[in-house]
Structure formats: C-alpha cells, structure tokens
Design an enzyme around this catalytic site. Structure first.
Site, PDB file in Angstrom:
ATOM      1  N   GLY A  71      -2.370   3.643   0.932  1.00  0.00           N
ATOM      2  CA  GLY A  71      -2.261   2.525   0.002  1.00  0.00           C
ATOM      3  C   GLY A  71      -2.587   1.201   0.677  1.00  0.00           C
ATOM      4  CD  GLN A 179       6.958   2.363  -4.454  1.00  0.00           C
ATOM      5  OE1 GLN A 179       7.547   3.246  -5.070  1.00  0.00           O
ATOM      6  NE2 GLN A 179       6.940   2.346  -3.138  1.00  0.00           N
ATOM      7  CB  ALA A 200      -1.667  11.150  -1.846  1.00  0.00           C
ATOM      8  CB  CYS A 325       7.517  -1.015   3.851  1.00  0.00           C
ATOM      9  SG  CYS A 325       6.935   0.328   2.829  1.00  0.00           S
TER      10      CYS A 325
HETATM   11  N1  PLP Z   1       2.094  -1.021  -1.769  1.00  0.00           N
HETATM   12  C1  PLP Z   1       3.338  -0.707  -2.163  1.00  0.00           C
HETATM   13  C2  PLP Z   1       3.874  -1.341  -3.397  1.00  0.00           C
HETATM   14  C3  PLP Z   1       4.100   0.215  -1.436  1.00  0.00           C
HETATM   15  O1  PLP Z   1       5.343   0.503  -1.837  1.00  0.00           O
HETATM   16  C4  PLP Z   1       3.559   0.787  -0.264  1.00  0.00           C
HETATM   17  C5  PLP Z   1       4.358   1.715   0.566  1.00  0.00           C
HETATM   18  O2  PLP Z   1       5.557   1.796   0.467  1.00  0.00           O
HETATM   19  C6  PLP Z   1       2.240   0.444   0.091  1.00  0.00           C
HETATM   20  C7  PLP Z   1       1.540  -0.457  -0.671  1.00  0.00           C
HETATM   21  C8  PLP Z   1       1.598   1.048   1.305  1.00  0.00           C
HETATM   22  O3  PLP Z   1       1.217   2.368   1.043  1.00  0.00           O
HETATM   23  P1  PLP Z   1       0.904   3.349   2.288  1.00  0.00           P
HETATM   24  O4  PLP Z   1       2.215   3.742   2.852  1.00  0.00           O
HETATM   25  O5  PLP Z   1       0.191   4.512   1.668  1.00  0.00           O
HETATM   26  O6  PLP Z   1       0.044   2.593   3.218  1.00  0.00           O
END
Ligand code: PLP
Length: 380
Positions: A71, A179, A200, A325
């Site tokens: 993401g 999300q 994914a 995160c």
């Molecule tokens: N955007 C949102 C709203 C998220 O919650 C997250 C991960 O928690 C991401 C982006 C990042 O996704 P990824 O973990 O696949 O890099």
C-alpha cells in the site's frame, strides 16, 4: 495459550484457499512473466487474469490496475507519479491531517522538493471539512489525496462528495483505500475517483503486495527506474504468487462482503455497548455510524494504552494502541490530535479491529479481561 486476534487493521492471516491458489507459482510455475517460452507465458497469463479479477471487484478496466509491492508503494507511486507528470499545471496538492504516514511522509518529501501541500482539517469525528477543502483549492492545484477510511479511528470519508469537488475543479483525486478495500464496497465508476491504492494483507491476502488503480486518461509517471513491466510504470519482475493471492483474496472478500459486514457490525456494536456500559470514563473515537465495520477505537481516561496492550497480551489478546504503524513512537497520534481529543484520553487509546474469525466467545473473553485490567490499572 489461545491467541485471540483483534488487530485486523494491522494485518490479517492469509486464507488457506488463498495460500493454495498461490502455491503453484511458488513451485513448478516459476517462469518469469517476461519470458517468451511456455512457463513464462503461463505466469504472464496468471497476472493478466488477476488484473481482470481485481478490476471486476472494483469496477474499473483491467488496464487501469498496476501491481506494486504494498500500500505504501501504491501511495508513493500515485502521489509522486501524478505530481511529477503534471508539473505544467502546478506544484500544489491537498491532503488531510489524518492520513497514514505513507501519504503524509510522501507529501513531506514533495515539500522538500519544492512542492506545496495544504492540509485540510477534520471535525471531531474525523470527517474531512468539505467547505475548507473547497477553499484550499487554487489554480495550480494538481491533486487531492484523501484516505477512504482511517486506519486508527475507522471513520469513512465522504469520497463521492470529495470526488465531485475535485471533478468540478478539474483536479485529480487519489484515495488511499488500504483500510477500505475488502471491508466496504468499492465501485470506481460510482465513486468517480482518478486513483486508488489497495494492499492485500488487509483483506486476508499476502503481505508485500499492493495495487494502484489509475484512470486511463490520468497522466502519471514511474518513480522507479528499470524494466518495462506494468506498462513502464513499475519496474521489477512481478511477484506472480502474491499477485494471484491478492486477486483471490479480494474476489472472496467481495463475494462475502454483505455477510461479513453484517457480522462485523454486530461484533462491533456488541463490543461498544458492553464496554460503554461496564467501563466508566471511556470515549469512542471516530464516527459512531460511518466507520469501518470491524473498527472500534476507545480511549480510557487515566490509562496507559501501551501498558494495557502488553497486559492484554499476557492473556493472548492482540490489540493495538492507536495505530500499529505508529506504535512504538512516543509522540501522540496525529489523528487523535486532529480530532481534538483531550490529552488525558489520547494516551489511553486502544484500537480493536475485529475479523470474521472472531467468535462471540473470543469477544466475551476480551471484554472480561479488558474490564479487569483497566480497573486494576486505574486503582494503582
Ligand atoms: N495506508 C493505510 C491507510 C494503512 O492503514 C496502511 C497500513 O497500515 C498503509 C497505507 C500501508 O500499507 P502497507 O502496509 O501495505 O504498506
């Protein structure tokens, strides 16, 4: 000890049927999709089938889907790729104060490169202030990037209304739907967004696998140098197994969306009702109705959520303080600050995100231990 997992916004376990669909591409079907012989062509075919499946799920054209590694990469590619490709129009973009770091830090990076970013405020429920958004628009605004649903407090944004504002002002609109995907119905035609990111591992697919939708007529450039994969927009040999896994995970999530939503909303309402009834001085964050089906963000006054998470872990309960995160970071969550939450509540914020495998017995076990631990911590 049995693990009771209530952190589905952090990640989800890959479904067994998804794992099975990936296995051939981790074994005998190892051909490079760019190779012209048969096993290469079969990998290529699997990728194109997956592209069609994803396009079907979100109602766009297959050639508008680009595979990425997560993401975060999808957000980077969308925001930087669109800003770099549309420099002749301007160097201004608009985002919200409650975005994920994948968006906020990309914006910061662009600011260091001489771009200008405006940050729209949200109300106390975490909903973007649309009148303010309208006022931030300038002649040189190229892009609006606002998340579909918030990862910490679960609030779903009025995406169609934001898209209307963007369309009226001839501005490209990207939404981080990491999300939302798999949890709410995403219909690109109906939403009228220009770009949308998904990942994914948030919908029972593999980690390290993302996709970006970009509408056919929207100009954007690659941000990574290398080969010609993904129509020159994302260099690197494709992760065939994970691409297949993501497509299957999304297909299943879309197929089961109605019943899953009903189940998760019931679990969410039950948890909210019981906690509000049985624990004093607790505040629900985010919009009470317009929120992700499995998300509950509660702030417990006078409690240290970091300690609460560790205490719950002793009982096999997995939840997160604020956002996974950003956990481990001592600064208060930018999302909770943006919704104006009092400091005495901010540090007591616990995010529970339910999944389809959580049973009522799991949730009752969680509630019982949550009450015991919060009471003990407050009495100390
Ligand atoms: N955007 C949102 C709203 C998220 O919650 C997250 C991960 O928690 C991401 C982006 C990042 O996704 P990824 O973990 O696949 O890099």
């Amino acid at each position: 000890m049995k693990i009771r997992y209530f952190d589905h916004a952090a990640t989800t376990a890959v479904r067994m049927d998804v794992i099975k669909s990936m296995l051939p591409y981790l074994g005998s079907e190892y051909g490079n999709p760019s190779s012209v012989y048969q096993i290469g062509r079969r990998s290529k075919k699997a990728i194109e089938e997956a592209r069609k499946t994803i396009a079907n799920c979100i109602n766009c054209k297959p050639n508008e889907i680009y595979f990425t590694s997560c993401g975060s990469e999808s957000d980077n590619l969308a925001i930087k790729g669109i800003m770099y490709a549309n420099k002749e129009k301007g160097k201004h973009l608009i985002t919200s104060k409650i975005e994920h770091p994948a968006v906020l830090n990309t914006c910061k990076f662009l600011e260091n490169e001489g771009y200008e970013v405006s940050y729209v405020n949200v109300d106390e429920n975490g909903k973007v202030k649309l009148d303010e958004l309208q006022n931030l628009i300038r002649n040189d605004t190229v892009l609006i990037t606002i998340m579909y649903a918030n990862n910490e407090i679960g609030t779903i944004q009025p995406i169609k209304e934001i898209a209307k504002i963007a369309r009226k002002n001839n501005i490209i609109f990207h939404t981080d739907a990491v999300q939302a995907a798999g949890n709410v119905n995403i219909d690109i035609e109906d939403l009228d967004v220009s770009a949308l990111s998904i990942s994914a591992h948030k919908f029972y697919g593999p980690k390290g696998m993302g996709a970006l939708f970009v509408k056919e007529n929207v100009k954007f450039v690659s941000i990574q140098n290398g080969g010609h994969q993904e129509k020159n927009k994302r260099a690197g040999t494709e992760n065939v197994a994970s691409i297949v896994g993501m497509a299957n995970a999304l297909k299943i999530a879309c197929r089961d969306l109605k019943q899953n939503t009903e189940y998760l909303e019931k679990a969410r309402s039950y948890f909210i009702y019981e906690v509000e009834k049985r624990i004093p001085d607790v505040k629900l964050n985010g919009d009470r109705i317009n929120r992700l089906p499995g998300n509950v963000s509660f702030s417990f006054k006078g409690v240290d959520a970091a300690q609460l998470v560790l205490a719950l872990d002793e009982y096999g309960i997995c939840v997160s303080s604020g956002s996974a995160c950003t956990s481990g970071v001592s600064e208060p969550s930018h999302v909770l600050v943006a919704i104006g939450l009092n400091e005495e509540y901010i540090q007591g914020t616990l995010r529970s995100t339910f999944g389809i495998e959580n049973t009522k017995e799991d949730i009752d076990y969680y509630i019982k231990n949550l009450i015991d631990i919060v009471t003990k911590m407050r009495n100390l």
